[in-house]
Each structure stands twice: as C-alpha cells, then as structure tokens.
Design an enzyme around this catalytic site. Structure first.
Site, mmCIF file in Angstrom:
data_model
loop_
_atom_site.group_PDB
_atom_site.id
_atom_site.type_symbol
_atom_site.label_atom_id
_atom_site.label_comp_id
_atom_site.label_asym_id
_atom_site.label_seq_id
_atom_site.Cartn_x
_atom_site.Cartn_y
_atom_site.Cartn_z
ATOM 1 N N LEU A 258 39.932 48.318 41.132
ATOM 2 C CA LEU A 258 40.393 46.959 40.851
ATOM 3 C C LEU A 258 41.731 47.076 40.149
ATOM 4 O O LEU A 258 41.933 47.980 39.317
ATOM 5 C CB LEU A 258 39.407 46.211 39.947
ATOM 6 N N ASP A 259 42.689 46.181 40.458
ATOM 7 C CA ASP A 259 43.960 46.173 39.730
ATOM 8 C C ASP A 259 43.693 46.067 38.234
ATOM 9 O O ASP A 259 42.695 45.458 37.810
ATOM 10 C CB ASP A 259 44.814 44.974 40.164
ATOM 11 N N MET A 260 44.599 46.602 37.441
ATOM 12 C CA MET A 260 44.446 46.545 35.989
ATOM 13 C C MET A 260 44.256 45.108 35.510
ATOM 14 O O MET A 260 43.433 44.831 34.625
ATOM 15 C CB MET A 260 45.665 47.156 35.303
ATOM 16 N N THR A 262 42.958 42.613 37.095
ATOM 17 C CA THR A 262 41.769 41.972 37.669
ATOM 18 C C THR A 262 40.526 42.402 36.910
ATOM 19 O O THR A 262 40.370 43.570 36.556
ATOM 20 C CB THR A 262 41.617 42.360 39.156
ATOM 21 N N ARG A 364 46.014 39.099 46.125
ATOM 22 C CA ARG A 364 47.198 38.543 45.473
ATOM 23 C C ARG A 364 48.272 38.195 46.525
ATOM 24 O O ARG A 364 48.949 37.167 46.421
ATOM 25 C CB ARG A 364 47.730 39.531 44.439
#
Length: 417
Positions: A258-260, A262, A364
């Site tokens: 997961l993106d930082m 998110t 995104r």
C-alpha cells in the site's frame, strides 16, 4: 480481537495454570497468603487469567502469568505480572484524592474533583513499547475518554512486563475463570476491542487484525511505509515492525504493498512458503480487494469501469504518467456511494473502488486523470491539490483463500474518515 501473538506454547502453560487454580482453590498458590477462587463462581465474579512465554537475550524461555484487574482490592500478588501503576504511586494518589472526594459527596465540587482525580490516575500509567520507548495511556485513546479498566487487562500487563524487562514475546494465551453471563468458564479468549486494541496498536506499533503461524493481516495506518525505503530515515515500515515481533518472518514479508499515504489492510507472510503461495494468488488475480476514497468535488457517474495505461516518469519518480505505448494497463471498477460535505465545507464524493489489477498508484491515477474520473482523491499530494491531514484512501476489505490451509478468508475494517 484476535490474539497478537501465537497461542502455543503459552496455551500449554495456561492449561496447567487452570489445573493449579482448580486444584489449589487459590490464586496465590506460590505464597503463604490465600486468595480463594471460590469467589470467582459468585454471580459476575469471574476474571481473566493469561500466560505469556518470552525469550531473554540469551535465548532462554521466560514464563509470565497475569490476572486482570485486582483481587479483593489487591493489585499485586507475588509471582504475577505487576499492575502498571506502582503501589506506592497508587497509595499517594488515594491519599491525595479519596478522602477529599468523600467529603464532597453530593456537592457540585465532587464531580469536578472526581474528573481531576481520574485524569491524574490515568497519568500514572506508563506503557512499554516494542521499540523500547515508554508512552502514556492517554496517547492510546481519543481525547473524549479512556474506557474504565484500560491498562488493567491480562494482555497489557503481560506485554508490558515482558517489554519492560527487555524480553522478546513469543506466545500468549488468555482464559476466563469463574462465572459470567457472557463468558464460559475455562474458555480461551482474545484481547478486547474496546480497551486492549488501541493500547496494543501503540505498544506493538501495529494494528494486527489477524494472525496465525503462516500469515498476519495488518491494518496499516496512513503515513507508514509498507516496506523499508533505501535511506536510513525510511527504514521504519510494516515489514520492519513485523520482524521485531516475528524475527523468523521472511526479510521481504509483505505480500503486496500500500502507498505510504494509504491506510488499510495488508497481508504479511510469516514464512517463505506462505509468501510464495500468496504471490501466486495475487499473480493469478485470486485476491479481491475493496477500497473507499473521498474524491474532490462531485462525481456525476454512478458506477463504471476504468482501464488506463501508466508508467513511471523516470525524471520525476515516483510520479506516474499516461503512456498508451509503454504503460502498464490497469483496470478498476468504481461505484459512487454518496456526496458529502467536509468539516471545512468542501463537497466530496465517497467512492468504492475494486481494483482488478495492482499497478503503482492505480487508484490515485484512475481518479485524477482526465481519461479516468477526473476527480483526484482528497489529500493526494502527487495528483491532487495536496496533502491535508491525510490521503483519503483506505483499503477496507481483502478476500482470498489461505495460502496454506485453503480456507476462504475475508477481512474488513472500519473506514477512518
């Protein structure tokens, strides 16, 4: 709540503790005192007991045991994990407040003094964390209040005792002993959600929603990396925290990312075979994920499918750019849930996403790009109007078959916004 540590071998020791409590008819069977277990079978008199196994720095096994709350007013007994509030500090606290509160009984001043006393009492709690720090109890709960009894449960006592002694926790098991309307005598239970879960998140640095000997499922907070970065200031991550708690986990134990910015559910492999099989499930698109996001402005479309190609901008990483020739195609299903207004008065659209592929920044980009929804996710500092308090994207659900047992598994979390 699921226990944050494996039950074995602690459960074996817990079963023996059950035997001792039943046979000796006393809790303090290691001392000359005698606190009878008979009172636990009076209506509503039962309590939780717990056992934790740990290893010291030399690799020796250490066994700890605890009871929840207090016993007949006694907060500490020889041989049991200590209460988090020192007896001398508690005695000084009682001397400062108890008599004064009783004197003011029924007066308007009593409520104010009781509130002051409660705040003072909670300030006496200091919790050991897995990274060697100490945190106050107030750091674990929102400002609107701490549930009564927080910090007094077996789980918290045991972990605090182990971490404050520099021990590495290995396993833990808790059982109920006595009479209760909603708990069974001698049955094993996990920590409670209301009081224990917020504290455990801070003590362990992770919100572990599920764990067995093969996998763990973590509810990652926004702002925490899934995997370590390349520089020293980016070492802290879900993977690095997992490896402190589970040293035998693979070096690269996150099965996806997961993106930082998110938040949400992330599956961790605790052994190499589970890691290999989870990767196969993702590769074969056998893992279903669902996200919830807030998009800037009003989205008119009710639902649909987005399929777009993107690749990394090699001159501006980690930014991704649209490229029909060299880009990787990704597909996302979306559904508008509602339009709402933020505290600041801005209109946003709550959307549910189901990604069918797992491309970098897929949701995104599919939100923000004109060929997608044309509505950036609120708080997106790369493709939107910039970070506010967070990126409003949360991985709310994940579903897959267990990589070892093949059992169908589905996990869901509350939406934090």
């Amino acid at each position: 709540m699921h226990p944050p540590l494996p039950q074995y071998p602690a459960k074996i020791h817990a079963l023996y503790l059950q035997h001792l409590l039943a046979e000796k008819h006393a809790v303090d069977f290691e001392s000359e005192c005698s606190f009878s277990t008979d009172r636990f079978f009076q209506k509503g008199g039962g309590i939780m007991f717990g056992v934790l196994t740990a290893r010291d720095r030399e690799g020796n096994e250490v066994l700890l045991k605890a009871f929840s709350g207090s016993l007949g007013g006694k907060r500490n007994l020889p041989g049991w994990a200590a209460h988090l509030v020192d007896d001398q500090d508690y005695a000084a606290y009682m001397q400062q407040y108890d008599h004064r509160i009783k004197e003011l009984a029924g007066s308007p001043e009593q409520a104010a003094l009781s509130h002051e006393a409660l705040s003072r009492y909670y300030s006496l709690y200091s919790l050991s964390t897995i990274n060697g720090e100490r945190i106050p109890l107030t750091a674990c709960f929102p400002p609107d209040g701490i549930p009564t009894g927080s910090g007094d449960c077996c789980t918290i006592k045991l972990l605090h005792a182990a971490l404050s002694q520099g021990l590495h926790p290995v396993s833990m098991a808790e059982f109920f002993f006595g009479c209760s309307a909603n708990r069974e005598h001698l049955a094993f239970y996990g920590p409670c959600d209301q009081k224990c879960k917020p504290i455990l998140e801070h003590m362990l640095g992770l919100d572990i929603v599920y764990r067995d000997q093969h996998i763990a499922v973590v509810n990652k907070q926004a702002g925490l990396l899934s995997v370590p970065g390349r520089t020293q200031d980016k070492i802290d991550s879900v993977e690095s925290r997992i490896r402190v708690l589970f040293p035998d986990a693979p070096l690269q134990c996150a099965t996806h990312r997961l993106d930082m910015d998110t938040s949400g559910l992330l599956v961790i492999a605790l052994n190499k075979e589970a890691h290999r099989r989870m990767h196969s499930l993702f590769r074969e698109q056998q893992v279903k994920k669902r996200y919830v996001a807030l998009l800037e402005g009003v989205l008119k479309e009710e639902s649909g499918t987005i399929t777009l190609p993107f690749r990394a901008d090699i001159n501006n990483r980690p930014y991704q750019i649209y490229d029909e020739i060299h880009g990787k195609w990704g597909t996302t299903l979306y559904k508008r849930l509602c339009v709402e207004r933020t505290r600041e008065g801005r209109l946003v659209t709550r959307v549910q996403f189901e990604p069918l592929t797992g491309r970098t920044h897929q949701l995104r980009l599919h939100s923000s790009h004109p060929k997608g929804l044309g509505r950036p996710i609120a708080g997106d500092r790369l493709y939107g109007s910039g970070m506010q308090d967070r990126l409003y994207l949360h991985a709310q659900m994940i579903s897959f078959v267990h990589p070892i047992t093949s059992e169908p598994m589905t996990f869901c979390t509350d939406i934090p916004f």
